[in-house]
Motif scaffolding. Sequence first.
Motif, PDB file in Angstrom:
ATOM      1  N   LEU A   1      24.299  50.004  49.680  1.00 22.86           N
ATOM      2  CA  LEU A   1      25.098  49.159  50.564  1.00 22.86           C
ATOM      3  C   LEU A   1      26.566  49.563  50.505  1.00 22.86           C
ATOM      4  O   LEU A   1      27.016  50.184  49.540  1.00 22.86           O
ATOM      5  N   GLY A   2      27.326  49.166  51.516  1.00 27.71           N
ATOM      6  CA  GLY A   2      28.732  49.505  51.594  1.00 27.71           C
ATOM      7  C   GLY A   2      29.641  48.343  51.271  1.00 27.71           C
ATOM      8  O   GLY A   2      29.180  47.234  50.952  1.00 27.71           O
ATOM      9  N   PRO A   3      30.947  48.554  51.371  1.00 29.13           N
ATOM     10  CA  PRO A   3      31.911  47.514  50.999  1.00 29.13           C
ATOM     11  C   PRO A   3      31.830  46.262  51.872  1.00 29.13           C
ATOM     12  O   PRO A   3      32.003  45.156  51.360  1.00 29.13           O
ATOM     13  N   LEU A   4      31.574  46.420  53.160  1.00 28.10           N
ATOM     14  CA  LEU A   4      31.463  45.239  54.010  1.00 28.10           C
ATOM     15  C   LEU A   4      30.234  44.423  53.650  1.00 28.10           C
ATOM     16  O   LEU A   4      30.274  43.175  53.652  1.00 28.10           O
ATOM     17  N   ASP A   5      29.142  45.094  53.295  1.00 25.36           N
ATOM     18  CA  ASP A   5      27.936  44.387  52.864  1.00 25.36           C
ATOM     19  C   ASP A   5      28.217  43.588  51.591  1.00 25.36           C
ATOM     20  O   ASP A   5      27.857  42.417  51.481  1.00 25.36           O
ATOM     21  N   ALA A   6      28.844  44.251  50.627  1.00 26.87           N
ATOM     22  CA  ALA A   6      29.156  43.576  49.367  1.00 26.87           C
ATOM     23  C   ALA A   6      30.085  42.388  49.605  1.00 26.87           C
ATOM     24  O   ALA A   6      29.919  41.321  49.007  1.00 26.87           O
ATOM     25  N   ALA A   7      31.063  42.573  50.492  1.00 31.07           N
ATOM     26  CA  ALA A   7      31.995  41.488  50.799  1.00 31.07           C
ATOM     27  C   ALA A   7      31.271  40.319  51.459  1.00 31.07           C
ATOM     28  O   ALA A   7      31.562  39.153  51.167  1.00 31.07           O
ATOM     29  N   HIS A   8      30.342  40.604  52.346  1.00 33.78           N
ATOM     30  CA  HIS A   8      29.577  39.534  52.980  1.00 33.78           C
ATOM     31  C   HIS A   8      28.785  38.735  51.948  1.00 33.78           C
ATOM     32  O   HIS A   8      28.749  37.499  52.000  1.00 33.78           O
ATOM     33  N   VAL A   9      28.138  39.429  51.019  1.00 29.33           N
ATOM     34  CA  VAL A   9      27.350  38.725  49.997  1.00 29.33           C
ATOM     35  C   VAL A   9      28.249  37.852  49.138  1.00 29.33           C
ATOM     36  O   VAL A   9      27.948  36.682  48.875  1.00 29.33           O
ATOM     37  N   ALA A  10      29.380  38.395  48.695  1.00 23.03           N
ATOM     38  CA  ALA A  10      30.295  37.621  47.854  1.00 23.03           C
ATOM     39  C   ALA A  10      30.852  36.421  48.602  1.00 23.03           C
ATOM     40  O   ALA A  10      30.947  35.312  48.045  1.00 23.03           O
ATOM     41  N   ALA A  11      31.228  36.611  49.851  1.00 21.16           N
ATOM     42  CA  ALA A  11      31.767  35.507  50.639  1.00 21.16           C
ATOM     43  C   ALA A  11      30.714  34.427  50.853  1.00 21.16           C
ATOM     44  O   ALA A  11      31.004  33.231  50.754  1.00 21.16           O
ATOM     45  N   TYR A  12      29.492  34.855  51.132  1.00 26.92           N
ATOM     46  CA  TYR A  12      28.419  33.873  51.331  1.00 26.92           C
ATOM     47  C   TYR A  12      28.142  33.096  50.047  1.00 26.92           C
ATOM     48  O   TYR A  12      27.950  31.870  50.077  1.00 26.92           O
ATOM     49  N   GLU A  13      28.127  33.793  48.916  1.00 27.61           N
ATOM     50  CA  GLU A  13      27.893  33.114  47.643  1.00 27.61           C
ATOM     51  C   GLU A  13      28.963  32.062  47.365  1.00 27.61           C
ATOM     52  O   GLU A  13      28.688  31.031  46.743  1.00 27.61           O
ATOM     53  N   SER A  14      30.183  32.321  47.820  1.00 28.24           N
ATOM     54  CA  SER A  14      31.282  31.394  47.533  1.00 28.24           C
ATOM     55  C   SER A  14      31.095  30.040  48.200  1.00 28.24           C
ATOM     56  O   SER A  14      31.661  29.039  47.756  1.00 28.24           O
ATOM     57  N   ILE A  15      30.301  29.989  49.277  1.00 22.83           N
ATOM     58  CA  ILE A  15      30.052  28.703  49.945  1.00 22.83           C
ATOM     59  C   ILE A  15      28.594  28.270  49.835  1.00 22.83           C
ATOM     60  O   ILE A  15      28.293  27.074  49.859  1.00 22.83           O
ATOM     61  N   GLY A  16      27.686  29.236  49.696  1.00 22.16           N
ATOM     62  CA  GLY A  16      26.272  28.874  49.583  1.00 22.16           C
ATOM     63  C   GLY A  16      25.976  28.098  48.314  1.00 22.16           C
ATOM     64  O   GLY A  16      25.183  27.147  48.331  1.00 22.16           O
ATOM     65  N   GLY A  17      26.630  28.484  47.210  1.00 16.91           N
ATOM     66  CA  GLY A  17      26.425  27.779  45.950  1.00 16.91           C
ATOM     67  C   GLY A  17      26.833  26.316  46.011  1.00 16.91           C
ATOM     68  O   GLY A  17      26.048  25.428  45.671  1.00 16.91           O
ATOM     69  N   PRO A  18      28.067  26.023  46.453  1.00 18.23           N
ATOM     70  CA  PRO A  18      28.475  24.620  46.570  1.00 18.23           C
ATOM     71  C   PRO A  18      27.607  23.818  47.534  1.00 18.23           C
ATOM     72  O   PRO A  18      27.310  22.649  47.279  1.00 18.23           O
ATOM     73  N   ALA A  19      27.181  24.423  48.644  1.00 18.67           N
ATOM     74  CA  ALA A  19      26.354  23.702  49.609  1.00 18.67           C
ATOM     75  C   ALA A  19      25.011  23.316  48.995  1.00 18.67           C
ATOM     76  O   ALA A  19      24.545  22.170  49.141  1.00 18.67           O
ATOM     77  N   THR A  20      24.385  24.254  48.300  1.00 14.08           N
ATOM     78  CA  THR A  20      23.106  23.976  47.655  1.00 14.08           C
ATOM     79  C   THR A  20      23.268  22.945  46.544  1.00 14.08           C
ATOM     80  O   THR A  20      22.439  22.036  46.395  1.00 14.08           O
ATOM     81  N   ALA A  21      24.349  23.076  45.771  1.00 13.24           N
ATOM     82  CA  ALA A  21      24.580  22.139  44.674  1.00 13.24           C
ATOM     83  C   ALA A  21      24.786  20.719  45.178  1.00 13.24           C
ATOM     84  O   ALA A  21      24.326  19.747  44.559  1.00 13.24           O
ATOM     85  N   THR A  22      25.469  20.578  46.312  1.00  9.72           N
ATOM     86  CA  THR A  22      25.758  19.247  46.841  1.00  9.72           C
ATOM     87  C   THR A  22      24.489  18.529  47.284  1.00  9.72           C
ATOM     88  O   THR A  22      24.404  17.297  47.201  1.00  9.72           O
TER      89      THR A  22
END
Length: 224
Positions: free
Chosen positions: A134-155
């Motif tokens: 994977l490339g840098p944009l792919d990695a950035a997408h995963v990291a960005a998604y994790e930053s909001i997916g975790g709180p949403a699931t936790a809530t």
Amino acid sequence: MSLAALLVLADGRFPAGGHAHSGGAEAACRAGRIHDAASLEDFCRGRLHTAGLTAAALAGAAALGLDPAELDAAADARTPSHALRTAARRLGRQLLRAARATWPDPALEELAAAFPRGAHQPVVLGVTARAAGLGPLDAAHVAAYESIGGPATATVRLLGLDPFEASGVLARLAPALDAVAGRAADAAHRALLEGAGSLPAVSSPLLDITAEAHAAWPVRLFAS
């Protein structure tokens, strides 16, 4: 790019340990800052543009092949909270363990040898993305998604929020997530010339403060 690899890495069922962390949502729920879908969306939007952008840029830079040691030091400098540094390294260890089993690669072995106590999770994520093709944009997408997916699931667990509402929050944030990932990837490319010090260092002081308080709670549902 391997779309299948991207889906595997971004899948919430990938055994990277993120399910044990709320991204600050647990403390925000107790304080009343998150109490419904609208307040969750506000929280996630703020987290995406601060911690999310910073993590995404670090992951993108690691995916480009910047020195992991330099990036780990940059991650440390951008994480003033001891509790959050500890959580990031714990998540990094778990992700690296899963990555080494999933995409065997010399770079992952070198990372494990260099950081026996764990590197920061975004750095490990970027090296993992590179190993997965994977490339840098792919990695950035995963990291960005994790930053909001975790709180949403936790809530959903913390408040009993309707899972459909939580998913709606993530869907509404998709355009902002794409924009943040793009900015992060651009910053990663600049860092090839200017060094890791040029990466975004966006702060969210309240997340740092509440992380320290959360770490001292005698009873909590999430590790962070």
